[in-house]
Design a protein around this motif. Structure first.
Motif, short mmCIF file in Angstrom:
data_model
loop_
_atom_site.label_atom_id
_atom_site.label_comp_id
_atom_site.label_asym_id
_atom_site.label_seq_id
_atom_site.Cartn_x
_atom_site.Cartn_y
_atom_site.Cartn_z
N PHE A 198 0.84 -1.19 0.00
CA PHE A 198 0.00 0.00 0.00
C PHE A 198 0.88 1.25 0.00
O PHE A 198 0.66 2.19 -0.77
CB PHE A 198 -0.91 -0.02 1.23
N ALA B 202 2.65 1.79 -3.33
CA ALA B 202 1.74 2.24 -4.39
C ALA B 202 1.42 3.72 -4.23
O ALA B 202 1.47 4.49 -5.19
CB ALA B 202 0.46 1.41 -4.36
N ILE B 203 1.10 4.10 -3.00
CA ILE B 203 0.76 5.50 -2.75
C ILE B 203 1.98 6.39 -3.11
O ILE B 203 1.83 7.44 -3.77
CB ILE B 203 0.40 5.70 -1.27
N LYS C 193 4.45 5.78 -5.15
CA LYS C 193 4.63 5.85 -6.61
C LYS C 193 3.68 6.87 -7.21
O LYS C 193 4.05 7.69 -8.04
CB LYS C 193 4.35 4.47 -7.22
#
Lengths: 133, 552
Positions: A15, A18-19, A21
């Motif tokens: 998580f 991803a955030i 990125k």
């Protein structure tokens, strides 16, 4: 809009990655920490404007981390990341000085809005602090 | 089963009560009656004994007087004087004037020849020789003799008193015939009551006086043989169906026995009356005790059933609350576990969406496919998010709170939970929700439970194909909001309507329903200050009406 430094604190690696990125893709300066102590450590060595802090973490949880951050750097803005069930902890966080809370899973646009607002407040408070010194 | 338990309890209490109150009562009655009966019987027997002694005295007195009179007469006159019949006649008249008990007088010599006679049977008796009569020897032996009653030459029942006078060279006898009737009068004066009797018997148990009932002179008496009685005997003898009290006493002057018979039912009638009265009172007391005990038992039992029901209700509400709390925790746990990976999925999809903006991807021939794929991922992740948020909301709201509640929203949420189930069963859910409904202060999660419970019941009642109608409107008086949930199910029979809010009442199959849903719903609504009622008619469905106060 100038870029500002963001620290994402969440124990869920995927998580967090991803955030990070996605925020980087939006030209943000983002760093990540997988636990409260790690985050505090990073705050010591680096400068951050806004911290996004997960409430539910093993060991030192979000609320404890928030208290420590506010003690160390009161002007760093914190946005709590909470599950629906812990709205109370979100509210508690705000009482302890967090800027706001968002619920997981989060729409990135909402998070972006909140980050910007938090940064604006920090800028205002920094200016106010400088004037008064 | 519950009824069986209470019935057994009822019997236990009632029987114990009856036992402990009837036992002393019965004991009291028996002891009291026995004491009274004994005392009274002994009194009656005592009276009989006194009577017998009294009559014996009278008889003895009579006989002794006669004997004394005759002895005096014989010894104060010479034989020559007495054989003069005119003289004898005069003497007879004198004795007769004092007592009318003599029939005749006669002088008999030692050979049995009648020397002189005064009396009504002169022609018959004058020439008779008494030498062979049984009393003749007896008087020669004992000097004075009282005979048994006998028929004699005249064939008339009588008895005689004979007195022997010894002079220097010869002896003679003064003989008097006594009317048996006189004896009979004395004896008969003894009998008591309507069926009492009295008679004399000789030592051969032959009647010497005629009893009032049955039996003739010189025959067997109509009762047991008392001829051998010495002294006084009083006893109760039951011969056949009639009990009888007998007193037998021996006469001192003659070997006769006076027998007095009494029907105990006459002197004992007061005792019998007491018996009936006592029986009646006992019966009365008995029924009073039974009624009282049944009444108090019923009271106790009603109270018990009521408190049992209340306790069951409270227990079940508590159990339900703890169950819901556990369920809440479980729901929260599951939701969190799903939420975290879901957040990652969303973010990764978002990242992919971001990447689609890159030039190289834009140039890809599959750009459209990527876009659609990501859109679908986001759409479904969003669906899952809705579910987990609903679960978390459910979990969060387990603790009772008072907040502003929009009833319509709560109902919509409940319908959301059950929509699929309803659709599978072809049940239409119609909503007639008032737009201008005020928000109320209440506990949304508890209300949700109530509505879910009623809606579930409605779906179960309909089974397949039907309509559930939800209606909300503000109460005309203005301080309440009314929710009506109506189904087109088979309805509830009238006799079951008052029971449907009772704990453990269920019409569902064993194992399908706990019978607690409506009971708990009812207590929740009451706790929230509202009221819940049901309206149903077999064949026309069921309508639940819940009124909730606007101010909690």
């Amino acid at each position: 809009m100038e870029t500002f430094r963001i620290l994402i604190v969440d124990d869920e690696d995927d998580f967090r990655e991803a955030i990070m990125k996605r925020l980087r893709a939006r030209k943000m300066e983002v760093a990540g920490a997988n636990s409260g102590p790690k985050a505090l450590e990073m705050l010591d060595t680096e400068e951050f404007d806004v911290v996004v802090l997960d409430v539910k973490m093993p060991g030192m949880d979000g609320i404890e981390t928030l208290r420590a951050i506010k003690q160390k750097k009161p002007l760093v803005e914190v946005i709590m990341l909470t599950g629906h069930a812990s709205v109370e902890s979100g509210i508690q966080g705000m009482q302890l000085g967090a800027f706001d809370y968002v619920m997981k899973p989060v729409a990135l646009d909402d998070l972006m809005d909140k980050l910007r607002q938090a940064y604006e407040r920090r800028v205002l408070q920094l200016e106010y602090g400088r004037k008064n010194l | 089963m519950v009824d069986e338990k209470y019935r057994r309890f009822w019997w236990q209490i009632t029987l114990t009560k009856l036992l402990f109150s009837l036992l002393p009562l019965g004991l009291l009655v028996v002891v009291l009656y026995n004491h009274f009966s004994e005392a009274y019987t002994s009194k009656v027997l005592e009276a009989l004994r006194t009577l017998a002694i009294n009559r014996q005295g009278a008889l003895d007195l009579f006989l002794e007087e006669r004997i004394a009179q005759l002895v005096t007469l014989a010894n104060t006159n010479t034989l020559a004087q007495l054989t003069d019949e005119d003289y004898l006649n005069r003497v007879f008249n004198i004795v007769q004037s004092a007592s009318r008990s003599y029939i005749d007088l006669g002088i008999i010599d030692e050979h049995g020849d009648h020397l002189a006679y005064v009396g009504p049977y002169y022609n018959i008796l004058k020439g008779v020789n008494y030498r062979n009569e049984p009393w003749f020897d007896a008087v020669l032996n004992s000097g004075v003799h009282v005979s048994d009653v006998f028929l004699g030459f005249r064939k008339v029942p009588h008895f005689i008193i004979a007195v022997l006078v010894r002079e220097k060279q010869r002896s003679w006898i003064l003989r008097a015939t006594i009317d048996s009737n006189v004896l009979e009068n004395i004896v008969q004066a003894a009998h008591i009551g309507k069926s009492g009797d009295a008679y004399l018997v000789n030592r051969d148990n032959l009647l010497q006086t005629k009893p009032r009932f049955g039996g003739n002179l010189l025959e067997r008496p109509p009762g047991p043989d008392f001829s051998a009685t010495v002294g006084l005997r009083v006893e109760e003898i039951t011969a056949g169906a009639d009990p009888a009290l007998f007193a037998a006493i021996q006469i001192r002057t003659k070997r006769w026995v006076l027998v007095i018979r009494e029907d105990p039912r006459e002197p004992l009638a007061p005792l019998l009356r007491t018996k009936y009265l006592l029986g009646l009172l006992t019966l009365l007391g008995l029924s009073l005790i039974v009624i009282g005990s049944v009444y108090t038992t019923k009271k106790v039992l009603d109270r018990l059933i009521l408190s049992d029901l209340e306790k069951a209700k409270n227990d079940e509400v508590l159990l339900h609350e703890s169950k819901m709390a556990a369920l809440g925790k479980l729901a929260a746990g599951v939701a969190h576990e799903i939420n975290n990976p879901l957040a990652v999925i969303s973010e990764e999809a978002g990242w992919m969406k971001d990447l689609l903006q890159e030039d190289d991807v834009q140039a890809s021939p599959h750009l459209q496919e990527f876009q659609e794929s990501i859109k679908k991922i986001e759409y479904h992740a969003n669906r899952v998010k809705k579910v987990t948020h609903r679960l978390l909301g459910f979990a969060r709201r387990m603790e009772p709170t008072m907040e502003k509640v929009m009833i319509n929203a709560v109902l919509e949420e409940c319908v959301g939970f059950l929509e699929n189930e309803a659709r599978y069963r072809n049940i239409t859910i119609e909503k007639k929700l008032a737009d201008d409904l005020p928000t109320i202060a209440s506990d949304p999660s508890q209300l949700q439970q109530v509505f879910l419970n009623i809606l579930n019941n409605a779906i179960d009642a309909i089974g397949k194909d039907g309509t559930i109608t939800l209606k909300t409107f503000p109460e005309p008086e203005g301080d309440k909001v009314v929710v009506q949930i109506a189904d087109t199910g088979p309805g509830i029979p009238k006799e079951l309507l008052p029971k449907i809010f009772d704990p453990f009442f269920t019409t569902k199959e064993v194992g399908k329903g706990t019978g607690l849903g409506l009971s708990i719903s009812h207590s929740i609504v009451e706790k929230l200050g509202g009221s819940m009622s049901v309206d149903s008619e077999p064949g026309h469905g069921t309508t639940f009406t819940i009124a909730l106060p606007i101010k909690g």
